[in-house]
Design a protein around this motif. Structure first.
Motif, PDB file in Angstrom:
ATOM      1  N   MET A 141       5.423 -50.451  20.901  1.00  0.00           N
ATOM      2  CA  MET A 141       6.772 -50.918  21.252  1.00  0.00           C
ATOM      3  C   MET A 141       7.797 -50.533  20.185  1.00  0.00           C
ATOM      4  O   MET A 141       8.862 -50.004  20.499  1.00  0.00           O
ATOM      5  N   ASP A 184       6.371 -50.814   8.934  1.00  0.00           N
ATOM      6  CA  ASP A 184       5.082 -51.391   9.323  1.00  0.00           C
ATOM      7  C   ASP A 184       4.368 -51.827   8.053  1.00  0.00           C
ATOM      8  O   ASP A 184       4.897 -51.667   6.940  1.00  0.00           O
ATOM      9  N   GLU A 243       1.756 -59.742  18.589  1.00  0.00           N
ATOM     10  CA  GLU A 243       2.113 -60.980  19.308  1.00  0.00           C
ATOM     11  C   GLU A 243       1.316 -62.171  18.759  1.00  0.00           C
ATOM     12  O   GLU A 243       0.345 -62.632  19.354  1.00  0.00           O
ATOM     13  N   LYS A 303       4.859 -63.641  13.252  1.00  0.00           N
ATOM     14  CA  LYS A 303       6.288 -63.501  13.541  1.00  0.00           C
ATOM     15  C   LYS A 303       7.118 -64.473  12.691  1.00  0.00           C
ATOM     16  O   LYS A 303       8.157 -64.093  12.145  1.00  0.00           O
ATOM     17  N   ASN A 325      11.202 -58.903  19.848  1.00  0.00           N
ATOM     18  CA  ASN A 325      10.722 -58.277  21.076  1.00  0.00           C
ATOM     19  C   ASN A 325       9.506 -59.037  21.620  1.00  0.00           C
ATOM     20  O   ASN A 325       8.739 -58.502  22.408  1.00  0.00           O
ATOM     21  N   SER A 329       6.832 -61.021  23.715  1.00  0.00           N
ATOM     22  CA  SER A 329       6.608 -61.030  25.163  1.00  0.00           C
ATOM     23  C   SER A 329       6.582 -62.437  25.729  1.00  0.00           C
ATOM     24  O   SER A 329       6.617 -62.613  26.936  1.00  0.00           O
ATOM     25  N   ILE A 332      -0.460 -52.233  28.547  1.00  0.00           N
ATOM     26  CA  ILE A 332       0.175 -53.283  27.722  1.00  0.00           C
ATOM     27  C   ILE A 332      -0.659 -53.529  26.463  1.00  0.00           C
ATOM     28  O   ILE A 332      -0.117 -53.746  25.379  1.00  0.00           O
TER      29      ILE A 332
HETATM   30  N1  NAD Z   1       2.657 -53.783  24.825  1.00  0.00           N
HETATM   31  C1  NAD Z   1       3.599 -54.112  25.681  1.00  0.00           C
HETATM   32  O1  NAD Z   1       3.563 -53.710  26.851  1.00  0.00           O
HETATM   33  C2  NAD Z   1       4.747 -54.966  25.232  1.00  0.00           C
HETATM   34  C3  NAD Z   1       5.894 -55.049  26.037  1.00  0.00           C
HETATM   35  C4  NAD Z   1       6.975 -55.819  25.587  1.00  0.00           C
HETATM   36  C5  NAD Z   1       6.894 -56.493  24.379  1.00  0.00           C
HETATM   37  N2  NAD Z   1       5.747 -56.395  23.636  1.00  0.00           N
HETATM   38  C6  NAD Z   1       5.714 -57.123  22.369  1.00  0.00           C
HETATM   39  O2  NAD Z   1       6.019 -56.219  21.326  1.00  0.00           O
HETATM   40  C7  NAD Z   1       5.341 -56.627  20.125  1.00  0.00           C
HETATM   41  C8  NAD Z   1       4.504 -55.475  19.611  1.00  0.00           C
HETATM   42  O3  NAD Z   1       3.572 -55.086  20.611  1.00  0.00           O
HETATM   43  P1  NAD Z   1       2.876 -53.643  20.614  1.00  0.00           P
HETATM   44  O4  NAD Z   1       2.343 -53.448  21.995  1.00  0.00           O
HETATM   45  O5  NAD Z   1       3.800 -52.636  20.017  1.00  0.00           O
HETATM   46  O6  NAD Z   1       1.651 -53.909  19.621  1.00  0.00           O
HETATM   47  P2  NAD Z   1       0.875 -52.852  18.700  1.00  0.00           P
HETATM   48  O7  NAD Z   1      -0.437 -53.488  18.412  1.00  0.00           O
HETATM   49  O8  NAD Z   1       0.908 -51.493  19.311  1.00  0.00           O
HETATM   50  O9  NAD Z   1       1.781 -52.794  17.378  1.00  0.00           O
HETATM   51  C9  NAD Z   1       2.021 -53.888  16.537  1.00  0.00           C
HETATM   52  C10 NAD Z   1       2.365 -53.340  15.167  1.00  0.00           C
HETATM   53  O10 NAD Z   1       2.844 -54.408  14.342  1.00  0.00           O
HETATM   54  C11 NAD Z   1       2.385 -54.150  13.024  1.00  0.00           C
HETATM   55  N3  NAD Z   1       2.465 -55.367  12.223  1.00  0.00           N
HETATM   56  C12 NAD Z   1       1.702 -56.491  12.275  1.00  0.00           C
HETATM   57  N4  NAD Z   1       2.084 -57.368  11.332  1.00  0.00           N
HETATM   58  C13 NAD Z   1       3.122 -56.802  10.661  1.00  0.00           C
HETATM   59  C14 NAD Z   1       3.931 -57.202   9.562  1.00  0.00           C
HETATM   60  N5  NAD Z   1       3.760 -58.384   8.988  1.00  0.00           N
HETATM   61  N6  NAD Z   1       4.887 -56.352   9.130  1.00  0.00           N
HETATM   62  C15 NAD Z   1       5.080 -55.149   9.706  1.00  0.00           C
HETATM   63  N7  NAD Z   1       4.337 -54.708  10.757  1.00  0.00           N
HETATM   64  C16 NAD Z   1       3.370 -55.524  11.226  1.00  0.00           C
HETATM   65  C17 NAD Z   1       0.959 -53.635  13.231  1.00  0.00           C
HETATM   66  O11 NAD Z   1       0.481 -52.959  12.083  1.00  0.00           O
HETATM   67  C18 NAD Z   1       1.154 -52.721  14.446  1.00  0.00           C
HETATM   68  O12 NAD Z   1       1.468 -51.378  14.059  1.00  0.00           O
HETATM   69  C19 NAD Z   1       4.528 -57.873  20.499  1.00  0.00           C
HETATM   70  O13 NAD Z   1       5.288 -59.021  20.226  1.00  0.00           O
HETATM   71  C20 NAD Z   1       4.357 -57.709  21.999  1.00  0.00           C
HETATM   72  O14 NAD Z   1       4.134 -58.908  22.677  1.00  0.00           O
HETATM   73  C21 NAD Z   1       4.686 -55.639  24.019  1.00  0.00           C
END
Ligand code: NAD
Length: 280
Positions: free
Chosen positions: A12, A31, A90, A95, A115, A117, A233
Motif C-alpha cells: 500500500m 520503512d 495492520e 500504529k 491508511n 483498513s 489483500i
Molecule cells: N492490502 C490491502 O489490500 C490494503 C488495502 C487498504 C489498506 N490497507 C492497509 O494498509 C496498511 C499496510 O498494508 P500493506 O498491505 O501495505 O501491508 P504490507 O505487509 O505489504 O506492508 C506493511 C509495511 O509496513 C512496514 N512497517 C511495519 N512497522 C513499521 C514501522 N514501525 N515503521 C515503518 N514501517 C513499518 C513493514 O515493514 C511493511 O513493509 C495496513 O494498515 C492495511 O490494513 C491494506
C-alpha cells in the motif's frame, strides 16, 4: 501541499508513493530498515516500467516520478512533509506507537493520516497531542488502479483537515466517499465478511477455491473471486480486519474462519508470500 511522507513501504505505501509522485508531489517513503525501503522503491520502479510499456506514462514522466521519491529508514526525515500517511502493518499497537513518534516529528501545521483498513480513526487520533489534524485516508489495492479513497473523519477531525485531505485525494486523481468512523468503515465492513464467508465455504468443502472464485465472477459479476481477492489483500491483513470487526462490534457474525487463521499461522499470506488460497 508539496511533500507527502509515507510510513510503510509495503504494497500500500509503495502504491500511494507512486500515485503521489506521478501527480507531481515529492514523497519521502519510510520503512523499518534500508532493505524494506529498497524493496518498496524497486516495486515502484517496476510498476512505472509497466506503465511506460502500456503507454500509460512516458519514460520522462516515469523518471520524473521516481526522482521525486526519496526512500528513508529514518523516521525523523519526515519533518519536511505537509502530510504524513501511516501505511504500516495492520496492528493497533504498531500504529499507535508510530503515530506518537510522527506527532513529535512533523510540523504543527501538517496533517497526519492513516491508511488503516479497520482500526478506529478516533482511537488512533487520540494518540496525538492535537487530534484535530488526524484523519483516515483509506486507499484500495492496487493503489494505481483503484479509483477510490474512503475519507474517514474521527470524532476530533477538523473541517480544515477534512477539506485538505479531500483536495489531496482529488489532486492525485482519486474519487472520494466521506464516511463516519466505525469498525471497517463502509467498504471493508461489507467486503471482508463476504471474503470470510468464502473461506467458510472452502473449509466446509462445498467447492474448491477455483470454483468458489469462478462462481462469484460469473454468477455475481465480480471482477475477481473472493479468495483471489483475499490473496491480493494479504491473508494477514484480511484476518486482522476480521478480528477488529469481531472485537469492536462484539458480534459472533464477524468471527474469523478457522481456516483463515490457520493459513496465516502457516505463513500462507497470499500473493506477498507466493502461497495463499491460490499459488503464485
Ligand atoms: N492490502 C490491502 O489490500 C490494503 C488495502 C487498504 C489498506 N490497507 C492497509 O494498509 C496498511 C499496510 O498494508 P500493506 O498491505 O501495505 O501491508 P504490507 O505487509 O505489504 O506492508 C506493511 C509495511 O509496513 C512496514 N512497517 C511495519 N512497522 C513499521 C514501522 N514501525 N515503521 C515503518 N514501517 C513499518 C513493514 O515493514 C511493511 O513493509 C495496513 O494498515 C492495511 O490494513 C491494506
Amino acid at each position: 501541499m508539496q511533500t507527502i511522507g509515507i510510513v510503510g513501504a509495503g504494497q500500500m505505501g509503495s502504491g500511494i508513493a507512486l500515485v503521489c509522485a506521478t501527480a507531481g508531489l515529492n514523497v519521502i517513503l519510510n520503512d523499518l530498515d534500508e532493505r524494506a525501503v529498497e524493496r518498496g522503491i524497486e516495486g515502484i520502479s517496476a510498476n512505472l516500467g509497466r506503465m511506460v510499456s502500456k503507454g500509460k506514462a512516458t519514460s520522462d514522466e516515469a523518471t520524473g516520478a521516481l526522482e521525486r521519491i526519496k526512500g528513508s529508514a529514518v523516521l525523523t526525515e519526515l519533518v519536511e512533509c505537509d502530510l504524513a500517511i501511516e501505511a504500516a502493518t495492520e496492528n493497533v499497537q504498531v500504529k499507535e506507537e508510530l503515530l506518537r513518534k510522527l506527532d513529535a516529528i512533523v510540523q504543527p501545521g501538517a496533517i497526519i493520516a492513516t491508511n488503516t483498513s479497520s482500526v478506529s480513526v478516533t482511537r488512533l487520533g487520540a494518540t496525538l497531542a492535537d487530534p484535530r489534524r488526524f484523519i483516515g485516508m483509506h486507499f484500495f489495492n492496487p493503489v494505481p488502479v483503484m479509483a477510490l479513497v474512503e475519507v474517514i473523519r474521527g470524532l476530533q477531525t477538523s473541517d480544515a483537515t477534512f477539506d485538505a485531505t479531500i483536495a489531496l485525494a482529488k489532486r492525485i486523481g482519486k474519487s472520494t466517499i466521506c464516511v463516519k468512523n466505525s469498525p471497517g468503515f463502509v467498504v471493508n465492513r461489507i467486503l471482508i465478511p463476504m471474503i470470510n464467508e468464502a473461506v467458510f465455504v472452502l473449509q466446509e468443502g462445498l467447492a474448491g477455491a477455483a470454483e468458489i472464485d469462478e462462481g462469484m465472477k460469473l454468477g455475481a459479476n465480480h471482477p475477481i473471486g473472493p479468495l483471489a481477492l483475499a490473496d491480493l489483500i494479504g491473508l494477514d491483513t484480511t484476518l486482522a480486519i476480521m478480528n477488529v470487526l469481531y472485537r469492536d462490534f462484539n458480534e459472533p457474525k464477524y468471527r474469523p474462519a478457522p481456516l483463515l487463521k490457520e493459513m496465516v499461522d502457516a505463513g500462507y499470506l497470499g500473493r506477498k508470500s507466493g502461497q495463499g488460497f491460490h499459488t503464485y
